[in-house]
Motif scaffolding. Structure first.
Motif, PDB file in Angstrom:
ATOM      1  N   ALA A  68       0.835  -1.206   0.000  1.00 43.42           N
ATOM      2  CA  ALA A  68       0.000   0.000   0.000  1.00 43.42           C
ATOM      3  C   ALA A  68       0.867   1.252   0.000  1.00 43.42           C
ATOM      4  O   ALA A  68       1.957   1.285   0.575  1.00 43.42           O
ATOM      5  CB  ALA A  68      -0.911   0.006   1.225  1.00 43.42           C
ATOM      6  N   SER A  69       0.366   2.304  -0.666  1.00 38.69           N
ATOM      7  CA  SER A  69       1.058   3.599  -0.662  1.00 38.69           C
ATOM      8  C   SER A  69       0.782   4.315   0.658  1.00 38.69           C
ATOM      9  O   SER A  69      -0.170   3.966   1.362  1.00 38.69           O
ATOM     10  CB  SER A  69       0.543   4.455  -1.817  1.00 38.69           C
ATOM     11  N   PRO A  70       1.592   5.339   1.002  1.00 38.17           N
ATOM     12  CA  PRO A  70       1.330   6.084   2.250  1.00 38.17           C
ATOM     13  C   PRO A  70      -0.084   6.649   2.315  1.00 38.17           C
ATOM     14  O   PRO A  70      -0.714   6.632   3.383  1.00 38.17           O
ATOM     15  CB  PRO A  70       2.375   7.210   2.207  1.00 38.17           C
ATOM     16  N   GLU A  71      -0.602   7.117   1.175  1.00 42.47           N
ATOM     17  CA  GLU A  71      -1.960   7.671   1.146  1.00 42.47           C
ATOM     18  C   GLU A  71      -2.990   6.587   1.453  1.00 42.47           C
ATOM     19  O   GLU A  71      -3.960   6.821   2.185  1.00 42.47           O
ATOM     20  CB  GLU A  71      -2.268   8.298  -0.214  1.00 42.47           C
ATOM     21  N   GLU A  72      -2.774   5.396   0.894  1.00 40.71           N
ATOM     22  CA  GLU A  72      -3.705   4.285   1.135  1.00 40.71           C
ATOM     23  C   GLU A  72      -3.674   3.825   2.587  1.00 40.71           C
ATOM     24  O   GLU A  72      -4.703   3.468   3.175  1.00 40.71           O
ATOM     25  CB  GLU A  72      -3.362   3.108   0.201  1.00 40.71           C
ATOM     26  N   VAL A  73      -2.471   3.828   3.197  1.00 45.63           N
ATOM     27  CA  VAL A  73      -2.340   3.413   4.597  1.00 45.63           C
ATOM     28  C   VAL A  73      -3.122   4.361   5.501  1.00 45.63           C
ATOM     29  O   VAL A  73      -3.773   3.944   6.465  1.00 45.63           O
ATOM     30  CB  VAL A  73      -0.857   3.363   5.022  1.00 45.63           C
ATOM     31  N   LEU A  74      -3.082   5.668   5.175  1.00 42.99           N
ATOM     32  CA  LEU A  74      -3.814   6.650   5.977  1.00 42.99           C
ATOM     33  C   LEU A  74      -5.319   6.558   5.728  1.00 42.99           C
ATOM     34  O   LEU A  74      -6.122   6.760   6.633  1.00 42.99           O
ATOM     35  CB  LEU A  74      -3.315   8.062   5.662  1.00 42.99           C
ATOM     36  N   ALA A  75      -5.696   6.249   4.473  1.00 45.30           N
ATOM     37  CA  ALA A  75      -7.119   6.208   4.118  1.00 45.30           C
ATOM     38  C   ALA A  75      -7.769   4.882   4.530  1.00 45.30           C
ATOM     39  O   ALA A  75      -8.954   4.836   4.860  1.00 45.30           O
ATOM     40  CB  ALA A  75      -7.288   6.414   2.623  1.00 45.30           C
ATOM     41  N   GLY A  76      -6.994   3.783   4.509  1.00 44.63           N
ATOM     42  CA  GLY A  76      -7.538   2.470   4.851  1.00 44.63           C
ATOM     43  C   GLY A  76      -7.316   1.460   3.745  1.00 44.63           C
ATOM     44  O   GLY A  76      -7.747   1.659   2.611  1.00 44.63           O
TER      45      GLY A  76
END
Length: 460
Positions: A68-76
């Motif tokens: 997962a990308s950093p944005e995906e990790v933060l979004a879920g």
């Protein structure tokens, strides 16, 4: 608002208790604050049992979030479905709680618990379309969360099979008065020494196989040997016959010990679970039966004695000697029982050494049981109220062909910081194995150690 829109904020102790817990929330959103990752990081290098669980949890999280990308990790990040009826995938997100600003009403951020609570408070305020739940096994943290203004605070209960310890099966049913006065429909059949009765299951609606039946008048003792539809088959054991059981010179002092000894000496029962207060005879009965089965009857080749040793990971290496000698301080209960069994002998120490060699008694640490396969042995697992369900599974799955396992423990004497009577592995296996044909549970009701011990158990 329904359960389909819930955010679960997990505390560190949830992942220590069950490293894959984040997969158990079905289609909901799971949020792990950065503080939890920091706590796992500080725990993973300690020389304690929980450090292994911390490492497993970290690896499980890394496997889930690897691509997962950093944005995906933060979004879920979507999680795999755990049950077939689940339509939507759940998500796992990491929340950077270090960037949270101190707001009026939030707790000071100088404690890890406070930062985790502040995460839940922030989500509760910013995601008002969702139900935000803080999940923690820490009672004090649940109180703090409520006090700080969290609407939903819960314990993690997927491994909790009973809501109250008093509902835990005792392994027997005691009837008031005379048992036969309460039986209306019964067909009996005698085969050799034993008589079998077919009775209406309505007598005991929640009947399980291998449960004992006794009455207050001490006229009847039986065991359920089959349950189907509205009928149950009961083997008539006979009250006097049950009290006349004998193992290594030990006789039952009460009917509860009689039931326990019956199960311990039955080679068809692979798992015997003994629960009860301190001084009810769990260890002594188990050891006497083990010696009887190994030395006198030759049913098993050896006795393996093991127990939970919470601090063993740190201190066992510093003790001198072999594994058996290192384990001696923790297994004094066994050597005490051996002394009791041979106190009448002319040379007690000589008898004990002879018996330990003859019965091939081996002292082992639970920590070194993983990966073994134990054949033709009787395994005595003492103090197992301090083990988790996962640790008990590790030991039970070690038992190979021709091995009998005796688990004993007192749920009132839990030493682990991470377990309660409801979440103990002992409670878990009592419930899980209650309808397994190869296991028996007996709650040894009554202290026989001394009048002093009995008074302490009842009044302290």
């Amino acid at each position: 608002m329904n359960d389909e829109s819930t955010i679960y904020v997990l505390d560190t102790n949830i992942l220590l208790h069950e490293p894959f817990a984040f997969l158990s929330f079905q289609e909901h959103e799971v949020v792990i604050p950065m503080t939890v990752l920091e706590e796992l990081d500080s725990i993973k290098d300690r020389n304690k049992d929980v450090s292994r669980d911390a490492r497993v949890a970290i690896r499980a999280l890394e496997d889930t979030l690897r691509d997962a990308s950093p944005e995906e990790v933060l979004a879920g990040v979507p999680l795999p479905n755990q049950i077939e009826s689940q339509t939507e995938p759940g998500t796992l997100a990491i929340f950077n709680d270090f960037n949270l600003e101190q707001k009026a009403g939030s707790l000071s951020d100088n404690e890890n618990d406070n930062r985790i609570i502040n995460t839940a408070l922030y989500l509760q305020e910013s995601r008002q379309d969702m139900r935000v739940v803080l999940v923690t096994k820490d009672i004090n943290m649940r109180l703090k969360g409520k006090g700080a203004g969290l609407a939903y605070v819960e314990d993690y209960r997927t491994d909790q099979l009973v809501d109250d310890i008093k509902f835990l099966t005792k392994g027997y049913h005691k009837f008031s008065g005379d048992f036969w006065q309460q039986v209306t429909d019964c067909e009996s059949e005698t085969d050799g020494r034993y008589t079998q009765h077919m009775m209406d299951k309505s007598l005991i609606p929640a009947a399980y196989i291998n449960e004992y039946l006794i009455d207050e008048d001490e006229t009847f003792a039986g065991k359920i040997i089959g349950v189907e539809d509205d009928k149950m088959a009961v083997m008539d054991l006979g009250y006097e016959r049950l009290m006349g059981r004998n193992a290594w010179g030990i006789h039952p002092k009460n009917i509860y010990q009689g039931m326990a000894m019956d199960a311990l000496l039955d080679p068809d029962i692979d798992l015997v679970i003994l629960t009860g207060p301190a001084g009810c005879g769990k260890t002594l009965l188990a050891l006497a039966s083990a010696l009887e089965m190994v030395v006198e009857r030759g049913v098993y080749d050896k006795v393996i004695v093991t127990r939970s040793t919470p601090e063993i990971a740190e201190s066992i290496g510093f003790l001198p000697g072999t594994e058996e000698e290192k384990m001696a301080p923790w297994l004094a209960a066994i050597t005490d029982s051996l002394e009791v069994l041979h106190k009448q002998d002319e040379s007690m120490s000589g008898s004990m050494n002879y018996i330990m060699e003859k019965a091939n008694i081996q002292f082992k640490s639970v920590n070194f049981m993983r990966g073994r396969s134990i054949q033709n042995a009787i395994v005595l697992l003492d103090e197992c109220q301090n083990l988790t369900a996962a640790q008990l599974k590790t030991i039970i799955t070690r038992c190979g062909e021709g091995t009998k396992l005796v688990c004993s423990g007192n749920l009132a004497q839990i030493d682990s910081n991470y377990l309660t009577a409801l979440t103990s592995g002992l409670t878990y296996i009592v419930e899980r194995f209650k309808d397994f044909p190869g296991s028996t549970t007996v709650n040894l009701n009554g202290v026989v150690r001394s009048s002093l011990a009995q008074f302490a158990e009842e009044n302290l």
